[in-house]
Design a protein around this motif. Structure first.
Motif, PDB file in Angstrom:
ATOM      1  N   CYS A 166       0.848  -1.221   0.196  1.00  0.00           N
ATOM      2  CA  CYS A 166       0.111  -0.070   0.164  1.00  0.00           C
ATOM      3  C   CYS A 166       0.991   1.298  -0.103  1.00  0.00           C
ATOM      4  O   CYS A 166       0.839   1.924   0.863  1.00  0.00           O
ATOM      5  CB  CYS A 166      -0.922   0.030   1.277  1.00  0.00           C
ATOM      6  N   ASP A 193      -1.227  -3.227  -3.756  1.00  0.00           N
ATOM      7  CA  ASP A 193      -1.216  -1.928  -3.948  1.00  0.00           C
ATOM      8  C   ASP A 193      -0.121  -1.178  -4.116  1.00  0.00           C
ATOM      9  O   ASP A 193       0.434  -0.170  -3.311  1.00  0.00           O
ATOM     10  CB  ASP A 193      -2.051  -1.084  -2.623  1.00  0.00           C
ATOM     11  N   TYR A 196      -2.124   3.216  -6.946  1.00  0.00           N
ATOM     12  CA  TYR A 196      -3.241   3.412  -7.001  1.00  0.00           C
ATOM     13  C   TYR A 196      -3.733   4.043  -7.913  1.00  0.00           C
ATOM     14  O   TYR A 196      -3.241   4.812  -8.638  1.00  0.00           O
ATOM     15  CB  TYR A 196      -3.773   4.332  -5.640  1.00  0.00           C
ATOM     16  N   HIS A 249      -5.868  -2.060  -6.237  1.00  0.00           N
ATOM     17  CA  HIS A 249      -5.730  -0.990  -6.797  1.00  0.00           C
ATOM     18  C   HIS A 249      -4.912  -0.799  -8.035  1.00  0.00           C
ATOM     19  O   HIS A 249      -4.520   0.002  -8.663  1.00  0.00           O
ATOM     20  CB  HIS A 249      -4.988   0.258  -5.447  1.00  0.00           C
ATOM     21  N   ASP A 422      -3.138  -4.225   3.318  1.00  0.00           N
ATOM     22  CA  ASP A 422      -4.346  -3.717   2.617  1.00  0.00           C
ATOM     23  C   ASP A 422      -4.997  -2.919   3.755  1.00  0.00           C
ATOM     24  O   ASP A 422      -5.736  -1.984   3.436  1.00  0.00           O
ATOM     25  CB  ASP A 422      -5.302  -4.953   2.316  1.00  0.00           C
ATOM     26  N   HIS A 424      -3.640  -0.986   5.989  1.00  0.00           N
ATOM     27  CA  HIS A 424      -2.986   0.359   6.241  1.00  0.00           C
ATOM     28  C   HIS A 424      -2.735   0.517   7.868  1.00  0.00           C
ATOM     29  O   HIS A 424      -2.775   1.734   8.430  1.00  0.00           O
ATOM     30  CB  HIS A 424      -3.799   1.513   5.783  1.00  0.00           C
ATOM     31  N   SER A 454       0.073   4.815   2.469  1.00  0.00           N
ATOM     32  CA  SER A 454      -1.512   4.975   2.168  1.00  0.00           C
ATOM     33  C   SER A 454      -2.145   5.783   3.448  1.00  0.00           C
ATOM     34  O   SER A 454      -1.783   5.011   4.550  1.00  0.00           O
ATOM     35  CB  SER A 454      -2.135   3.836   1.809  1.00  0.00           C
TER      36      SER A 454
HETATM   37 FE   LIG Z   1      -4.392   0.069  -0.121  1.00  0.00          FE
END
Ligand SMILES: [Fe+2]
Length: 528
Positions: A166, A193, A196, A249, A422, A424, A454
């Protein structure tokens, strides 16, 4: 990571060539071959540095590693490489100065793959550090460092890796990658991720260079280029081989790939997936083969002798469509949405599920590390102490049949540890044989790592995810940005939750917020 020499000089020479030839790429004289190359391939001189996106390596085997780069003189405008193929020389050496070259060669970067390069450098020695570099058009890439896995028959004493996920570019600087690049690791595992898609969202600390998004191949390519131009991310790639999988993403928020590709109503989804999968392959150090339309096989195992095996999952490409947020009337007394329990639903798809279950059952590894994108453990999100709510819109709670098959498999395999992203935030869970019974045996451990950037700097109150009586399986929560550093030994796995002080400034300090240990043969994590 060090820069190559002589670009400024080459640019002066090339400027003269460009007065004669209007084309950006002009075939000129052959350069001297790299030391260790068996032939002197014709080179194409380039008028600007094509190595703007750095280098990477990945998917280490005992005798091979994938080396990656992508030529992009104008990275935010499609790459600026035109349509002609370009020869790229590569070499890999056992010393940092690249004098002791052990393998080298030339590959052709083609426009069809955005002039990306995936070299499967074979014939290497097991459990060794190597350095590598590319050369194209008179320019040299930065030097990357990589490392092969131990031999399949080896019994290594330790494996050091970090996992991360992320990395929303606009929501934070990659201070976590700057810190990660300085760690002492065998490999990095990235759980999705990586980019994004779409317009920037939320609070922004930096911006994309252009507006507009149509899910076109050019959109995804330019988005990867934006991310990969970041020097901290480049340093992290250049320091270690990466083992990657994706989340949503890389294509679109919360997408589920398990759809009928022949159904006309899925035409837009197929268009997006086809473009996104190709761009993902083009920018990752994957062994291949390249995707075919909306299909890229990503699930695979990578082993470090008999000490540890990574079972790398793809929780996006084959998953059944996500259930809508559960209305009260659809909720079962257990707290699960009725649709979550539908036996036809799958997180993994039939083929990957069969592959994983047989891979776990047959594993001889001391530690079985299941690397995947989304939260695996059950978590009760009902604020009412008397009721339950297990919200599985995007995670394994929406795919209960597959979750329970894995719980069964975990109860029979040695030291299963789920690595997730995922959310965060950092979470540590005891993975219960039966989550509805707090007295049920713990059969595995889930280490869920926070985001690289993120959601920006922390804003969620620490008390919000308290491991209360409703969630006794939840052992830890922290909401800083960072990554998780793991050391695997035969007797224990140690996980350090690393946090950076900020992502809203380009520089930060890093510290360990908590250390958890999992002892051999005793699932569940214990805080040190
Ligand atoms: Fe994410």
């Amino acid at each position: 990571m060090r820069r190559g020499k002589g670009l400024a000089t080459l640019n002066r020479l090339d400027r003269r060539a460009l007065l004669i030839a209007s084309a950006r790429i002009a075939a000129l004289t052959a350069l001297a071959p790299l030391a260790g190359c068996t032939a002197a391939p014709a080179q194409t001189k380039l008028d600007r540095d094509p190595f703007t996106l750095g280098v990477a390596s990945g998917d280490p085997l005992p005798d091979a590693v994938v080396l990656w780069t992508r030529l992009a003189m104008d990275p935010l405008k499609g790459g600026g490489m035109g349509t002609a193929p370009v020869d790229v020389e590569w070499r890999i050496a056992s010393d940092e100065a690249l004098k002791d070259v052990v393998r080298s060669g030339t590959v052709t970067a083609v426009a069809d793959l955005a002039h990306s390069v995936h070299v499967d450098a074979t014939g290497l020695a097991p459990d060794r550090v190597y350095w590598y570099r590319f050369r194209a058009g008179g320019a040299e890439s930065p030097i990357g460092r990589t490392r092969t896995a131990p031999a399949a028959t080896a019994s290594p004493a330790a494996l050091r890796f970090a996992f991360a996920s992320c990395q929303n570019y606009t929501q934070g600087y990659y201070t976590a990658h700057a810190a990660l690049a300085k760690e002492d690791l065998h490999a990095v595992v990235f759980l999705g991720d990586y980019i994004y898609e779409g317009d920037a969202r939320g609070d922004r600390v930096r911006d994309y260079s252009r507006r507009g998004w149509a899910f076109a191949l050019a959109d995804y390519r330019d988005r990867y280029a934006t991310y990969k131009m970041d020097k901290d991310l480049q340093a992290s790639h250049a320091a270690f081989p990466w083992i990657v999988t994706w989340d949503d993403h890389e294509v679109e928020n919360n997408y589920a790939g398990g759809i009928d590709v022949t159904d006309p109503k899925n035409k837009q989804a197929i268009f997006e997936r086809t473009n996104a999968y190709q761009a993902y392959y083009e920018h990752m150090p994957l062994r291949g083969p390249r995707p075919q339309g909306p299909a890229l096989k990503l699930y695979r195992t990578l082993s470090y002798g008999d000490l540890a095996t990574f079972h790398v999952l793809d929780t996006r490409q084959y998953r059944s469509p996500e259930i809508a947020l559960c209305a009260d009337k659809d909720e079962t007394p257990s707290g699960y949405c009725a649709a979550s329990l539908d036996p036809r639903r799958s997180m993994l798809g039939a083929d990957q599920r069969t592959w994983l279950l047989s891979g776990l059952a047959g594993s001889k590894a001391a530690w079985n590390l299941v690397a995947q994108s989304v939260r695996f453990a059950q978590q009760d999100s009902s604020p009412d102490p008397a009721t339950h709510r297990f919200d599985g819109v995007d995670n394994w709670m929406g795919y209960v049949v597959d979750q329970r098959l894995l719980l069964d498999a975990f109860s029979k395999v040695k030291n299963p540890v789920v690595l997730s992203g995922d959310s965060h935030v950092d979470f540590v869970y005891d993975v219960k044989r039966d989550f509805s019974d707090p007295k049920s045996a713990t059969v595995a451990t889930e280490l869920l790592g926070t985001s690289i950037s993120s959601d920006g700097d922390p804003f969620i109150p620490q008390t919000q995810f308290d491991g209360s009586a409703k969630n006794p399986q939840l052992r830890f929560f922290d909401n800083h940005r960072g990554y998780v550093r793991c050391s695997v030994e035969r007797s224990r796995l140690t996980a350090d939750f690393r946090a950076v002080s900020t992502v809203t400034a380009p520089a930060a300090t890093v510290s360990t917020t908590a250390t958890f240990v999992i002892d051999d043969g005793r699932p569940g994590a214990h805080r040190m």
